[in-house]
Design an enzyme around this catalytic site. Structure first.
Site, PDB file in Angstrom:
ATOM      1  N   LYS A 189      21.912 -21.794 130.382  1.00 40.49           N
ATOM      2  CA  LYS A 189      21.631 -22.932 130.023  1.00 40.49           C
ATOM      3  C   LYS A 189      20.655 -23.545 130.906  1.00 40.49           C
ATOM      4  CE  LYS A 189      22.502 -23.473 126.840  1.00 40.49           C
ATOM      5  NZ  LYS A 189      23.335 -22.675 126.054  1.00 40.49           N
ATOM      6  N   GLU A 212      17.192 -21.773 130.860  1.00 42.51           N
ATOM      7  CA  GLU A 212      16.118 -22.177 129.632  1.00 42.51           C
ATOM      8  C   GLU A 212      15.618 -23.286 129.644  1.00 42.51           C
ATOM      9  OE1 GLU A 212      18.141 -21.322 125.787  1.00 42.51           O
ATOM     10  OE2 GLU A 212      20.055 -22.327 126.735  1.00 42.51           O
ATOM     11  N   HIS A 241      29.062  -5.733 145.314  1.00 43.59           N
ATOM     12  CA  HIS A 241      28.423  -4.504 145.059  1.00 43.59           C
ATOM     13  C   HIS A 241      26.916  -4.512 145.080  1.00 43.59           C
ATOM     14  CE1 HIS A 241      32.311  -2.553 144.307  1.00 43.59           C
ATOM     15  NE2 HIS A 241      32.438  -3.610 143.670  1.00 43.59           N
ATOM     16  N   GLU A 262      26.857 -18.185 130.381  1.00 46.07           N
ATOM     17  CA  GLU A 262      26.517 -19.145 129.792  1.00 46.07           C
ATOM     18  C   GLU A 262      25.772 -20.291 130.354  1.00 46.07           C
ATOM     19  OE1 GLU A 262      25.412 -19.432 126.706  1.00 46.07           O
ATOM     20  OE2 GLU A 262      25.561 -21.746 126.297  1.00 46.07           O
ATOM     21  N   CYS A 294       8.182 -21.259 113.003  1.00 45.01           N
ATOM     22  CA  CYS A 294       7.323 -21.750 111.905  1.00 45.01           C
ATOM     23  C   CYS A 294       8.164 -22.685 110.968  1.00 45.01           C
ATOM     24  CB  CYS A 294       6.437 -20.654 111.159  1.00 45.01           C
ATOM     25  SG  CYS A 294       5.476 -19.703 112.036  1.00 45.01           S
ATOM     26  N   LYS A 328      14.301 -23.097 118.101  1.00 42.22           N
ATOM     27  CA  LYS A 328      15.871 -22.948 117.754  1.00 42.22           C
ATOM     28  C   LYS A 328      16.436 -22.049 117.078  1.00 42.22           C
ATOM     29  CE  LYS A 328      19.709 -25.134 117.708  1.00 42.22           C
ATOM     30  NZ  LYS A 328      20.679 -24.928 119.061  1.00 42.22           N
ATOM     31  N   TRP A 330       4.332 -21.284 114.741  1.00 44.60           N
ATOM     32  CA  TRP A 330       4.677 -20.493 116.173  1.00 44.60           C
ATOM     33  C   TRP A 330       4.199 -19.119 116.097  1.00 44.60           C
ATOM     34  CZ3 TRP A 330       8.851 -17.210 118.210  1.00 44.60           C
ATOM     35  CH2 TRP A 330       9.038 -17.437 119.553  1.00 44.60           C
ATOM     36  N   ARG A 363      11.907 -27.200 115.688  1.00 43.78           N
ATOM     37  CA  ARG A 363      12.045 -25.730 115.688  1.00 43.78           C
ATOM     38  C   ARG A 363      10.929 -25.152 116.728  1.00 43.78           C
ATOM     39  NH1 ARG A 363      13.909 -23.572 110.528  1.00 43.78           N
ATOM     40  NH2 ARG A 363      12.289 -21.830 110.892  1.00 43.78           N
ATOM     41  N   ASN A 396       6.011 -17.981 106.532  1.00 42.18           N
ATOM     42  CA  ASN A 396       7.000 -17.732 107.800  1.00 42.18           C
ATOM     43  C   ASN A 396       7.265 -16.268 107.789  1.00 42.18           C
ATOM     44  OD1 ASN A 396       6.740 -20.434 108.476  1.00 42.18           O
ATOM     45  ND2 ASN A 396       8.954 -21.039 107.769  1.00 42.18           N
ATOM     46  N   GLY A 397       7.540 -15.735 109.064  1.00 42.97           N
ATOM     47  CA  GLY A 397       7.899 -14.235 108.662  1.00 42.97           C
ATOM     48  C   GLY A 397       6.732 -13.263 109.218  1.00 42.97           C
TER      49      GLY A 397
HETATM   50  C1  F6R Z   1      20.787 -20.490 123.890  1.00 41.59           C
HETATM   51  C2  F6R Z   1      20.399 -20.397 122.337  1.00 41.59           C
HETATM   52  C3  F6R Z   1      20.249 -19.139 122.128  1.00 41.59           C
HETATM   53  C4  F6R Z   1      21.167 -18.882 120.808  1.00 41.59           C
HETATM   54  C5  F6R Z   1      20.366 -17.534 120.445  1.00 41.59           C
HETATM   55  C6  F6R Z   1      21.343 -17.050 118.921  1.00 41.59           C
HETATM   56  O1  F6R Z   1      20.965 -21.886 124.402  1.00 41.59           O
HETATM   57  O2  F6R Z   1      20.652 -21.324 121.654  1.00 41.59           O
HETATM   58  O3  F6R Z   1      20.393 -18.073 122.941  1.00 41.59           O
HETATM   59  O4  F6R Z   1      22.150 -18.643 121.115  1.00 41.59           O
HETATM   60  O5  F6R Z   1      19.136 -17.319 119.841  1.00 41.59           O
HETATM   61  O6  F6R Z   1      21.281 -17.993 117.869  1.00 41.59           O
HETATM   62  P1  F6R Z   1      22.171 -18.127 116.615  1.00 41.59           P
HETATM   63  O7  F6R Z   1      23.350 -18.402 117.419  1.00 41.59           O
HETATM   64  O8  F6R Z   1      21.633 -19.121 115.883  1.00 41.59           O
HETATM   65  O9  F6R Z   1      22.300 -16.783 116.128  1.00 41.59           O
END
Ligand code: F6R
Length: 599
Positions: A476, A479, A495, A472, A2, A594, A74, A27, A100-101
């Site tokens: 990537k 997602e 295994h 990672e 949000c 985000k 959201w 966001r 928000n929250g």
């Molecule tokens: C993946 C991604 C998320 C963040 C996670 C932590 O591409 O962006 O997995 O890494 O939500 O976010 P931060 O680093 O902002 O605490």
């Protein structure tokens, strides 16, 4: 997640609110709405879907008024529909709130309000705030807000307007909120980017603070009603920095910004072969490090463990923040807890930080967003200086986190009086150039992406320092392209997961030269023998892997400690190009936000 924007001043109210909402779009949201306090009362408009839908609803209306609040939602409680969209109003239509929250005692408060005769119309936890404020209404707006907040358990970033009042009240607990200061106008927002079109002078609200905002003045109080003096921050990020700079997507722009981001994070931190970090912590008593983080930041933590143990000789444990906070963690004397977060607002990471602090640990933060909640609650910190990261998938923050963990490892070694490994320092200084070389492979990685664009699964395999890079890479891809991908330590294949291997299950190996290189070759043989297709990331001059892998991605050679940074680049580019070829807007992948400010 949000977003909130509020405005009081002489500009065209609806266009300021819409501009702010658009700045918050990145966001992630599913509905939007606004309330304008005009001479006839509170005019409220809501729409499901994009902000454009809200724009359509208000177009052609005379929206006179000098203050208003708006929100992108959201969904957490209740499906995305107009009733559940914010702002929420009390039954008389006199109080409007955006929130928000999460209100944790929502069911109890809802029952209480229903018994008192209030009619709740939405499925949200947020609506009850408007009713509570109305219930306590006694002619003093801020007093009725404070009384309502006393009853609320959970988290909130709130902006509130009341019919006939020439002020907006903002309050925060656990959900970020800033004030933007203008000349004869003021802004409230959940995120600085929502107000940067208008002002760079920002005040960050802390938890349990309430701001009363009028067009020419503001005052901030704690919930006991005591006045709080706030520092005004001058924001250096420009909107231009935030926008796409000619790249098709924010994610691609941010991938290509990595050389610059690394230069910025190193600036002033290496001088005459020595590491300069001003950490306000006593490192002499350091016995153990515990790193907590989520998602991509957790992957950089795993790399940090290798680096800190090997270079600084300190034992390191890594935990998911969401697990750490609930597992009754043991904190002993001499423990240092490091929290890593790009946004500095991740709810689980923040809760883990607070848990560790309550148990007596000293906290070091490695954070990108300056002034974020985590950055303000740690005992000491290292800012990434990676610049704003808008694309939902984290890219430049990851590589910069790894660089900063390496700097920290070198710094701790230096503090112990041990010789500094000069070759690593030299390699760090030439790293931006190596990253540029790796980025030069973007076109050939796109060709490779064309080959794999329709596959259903991919395994990512690596060892040692590059096992977290495999994790990672898989994160990537899944997602942003929605292709199922898993990261594994390459030797673990035998295994169990090797049973999955056939011609439809490609395996992407990270096979640059380090102490596990020869072992990785044997792991590749195992896959090849079972008809699996191999993609390999190798050093430019590699001779051995070529015969084993069907597809090759070349990266420049760097010292072993820096391979995760260079190898992350093709992982990011491959995921980006696959997602783009599949027609996905990877800046806003489905179901993701985000900054995850809820549990
Ligand atoms: C993946 C991604 C998320 C963040 C996670 C932590 O591409 O962006 O997995 O890494 O939500 O976010 P931060 O680093 O902002 O605490």
């Amino acid at each position: 997640m949000c977003g909130i924007i509020g405005y009081i001043g002489p500009r065209d109210i609806s266009s300021v609110l819409l501009t702010g909402l658009k700045r918050l779009e990145y966001r992630g949201y599913d509905s939007a709405g606004m309330t304008i306090n005009n001479p006839d009362g509170l005019a409220t408009f809501k729409a499901v879907g994009k902000i454009m839908e809200l724009e359509k609803k208000i177009s052609g209306r005379d929206l006179a008024g000098n203050l208003g609040i708006a929100h992108t939602r959201w969904a957490t409680h209740g499906e995305p529909n107009e009733i559940n969209a914010h702002p929420h109003l009390d039954a008389k239509g006199e109080v409007a709130i955006v929130h928000n929250g999460i209100i944790e005692n929502y069911y109890a408060l809802k029952d209480f309000l229903i018994k008192e005769g209030f009619k709740i119309v939405s499925d949200t936890d947020s609506e009850i705030v408007a009713h509570l404020i109305q219930k306590f209404h006694n002619g003093d707006f801020s007093e009725s807000v404070a009384k309502a907040l006393e009853l609320i358990e959970g988290t909130f970033g709130l902006a509130i307007v009341q019919k006939g009042e020439n002020k907006i009240i903002a309050a925060r607990r656990g959900s970020p909120l800033v004030l933007g200061l203008g000349e004869g106008e003021m802004f409230i927002a959940s995120d600085v980017s929502a107000v940067l079109d208008y002002t760079k002078r920002i005040i960050y609200l802390n938890d349990d603070e309430l701001a009363i905002v009028e067009k020419d003045s503001y005052s901030v109080k704690n919930l006991k009603g005591e006045e709080v003096n706030k520092k005004v921050h001058e924001i250096k990020w420009t909107l231009d920095q935030i926008e796409k700079k000619g790249f098709k997507h924010f994610m691609l722009k941010e991938i290509f910004e990595q050389p610059e981001a690394i230069i910025n994070t190193l600036r002033g931190r290496i001088k005459e072969g020595k590491i300069k970090l001003s950490l306000d912590l006593n490192m002499n008593s350091l016995k153990r490090i515990i790193i907590v983080a989520c998602g991509t930041s957790w992957h950089s933590a795993l790399i940090g463990k290798h680096l800190l143990e090997k270079i600084a000789g300190v034992p390191v444990e890594v935990d998911y923040a969401s697990e750490f906070r609930y597992r009754d963690p043991l904190i002993r004397e001499g423990d240092l807890v490091i929290v890593i977060s790009q946004s500095g607002e991740t709810a689980d990471t923040l809760a883990a930080l607070r848990e560790a602090k309550a148990r007596g640990a000293k906290i070091l933060g490695i954070v990108n967003v300056v002034g974020s909640t985590i950055s303000r609650e740690v005992d000491s910190g290292i800012y990434l200086h990676a610049g704003p990261e808008i694309g939902v998938a984290s890219t430049k923050a990851f590589t910069v986190q790894v660089v900063d963990l390496l700097l920290l490892a070198l710094f701790l070694r230096q503090e112990k009086g041990l010789d500094l490994q000069k070759d690593i320092i030299r390699n760090l200084e030439t790293l931006p150039e190596k990253i540029r070389e790796a980025l030069g492979q973007s076109d050939s990685i796109r060709e490779l992406a064309e080959k794999f664009v329709n596959c259903k699964n991919i395994l990512y395999l690596g060892r040692g320092l590059n096992f977290p890079v495999a994790l990672e890479g898989a994160l990537k891809l899944k997602e942003i392209s929605y292709i199922h991908a898993e990261g594994y330590p390459a030797a673990e294949m035998k295994h169990g997961p090797i049973a999955l291997i056939d011609k439809d299950m490609p395996a992407l190996f990270i096979a640059t030269r380090d102490n596990t290189y020869e072992k990785i070759l044997s792991n590749m043989e195992e896959i090849k023998a079972r008809g699996g297709e191999i993609i390999a990331v190798v050093n430019e001059d590699d001779k051995k892997v070529i015969g084993l892998a069907g597809s090759i991605i070349k990266v420049p050679s760097v010292s072993c400690e820096l391979t995760p940074v260079v190898n992350a680049i093709p992982m990011q580019l491959f995921a980006y190009h696959v997602a783009d070829l599949r027609g996905i807007d990877m800046d806003k992948p489905r179901n993701l936000a985000k900054s995850v400010t809820v549990e």
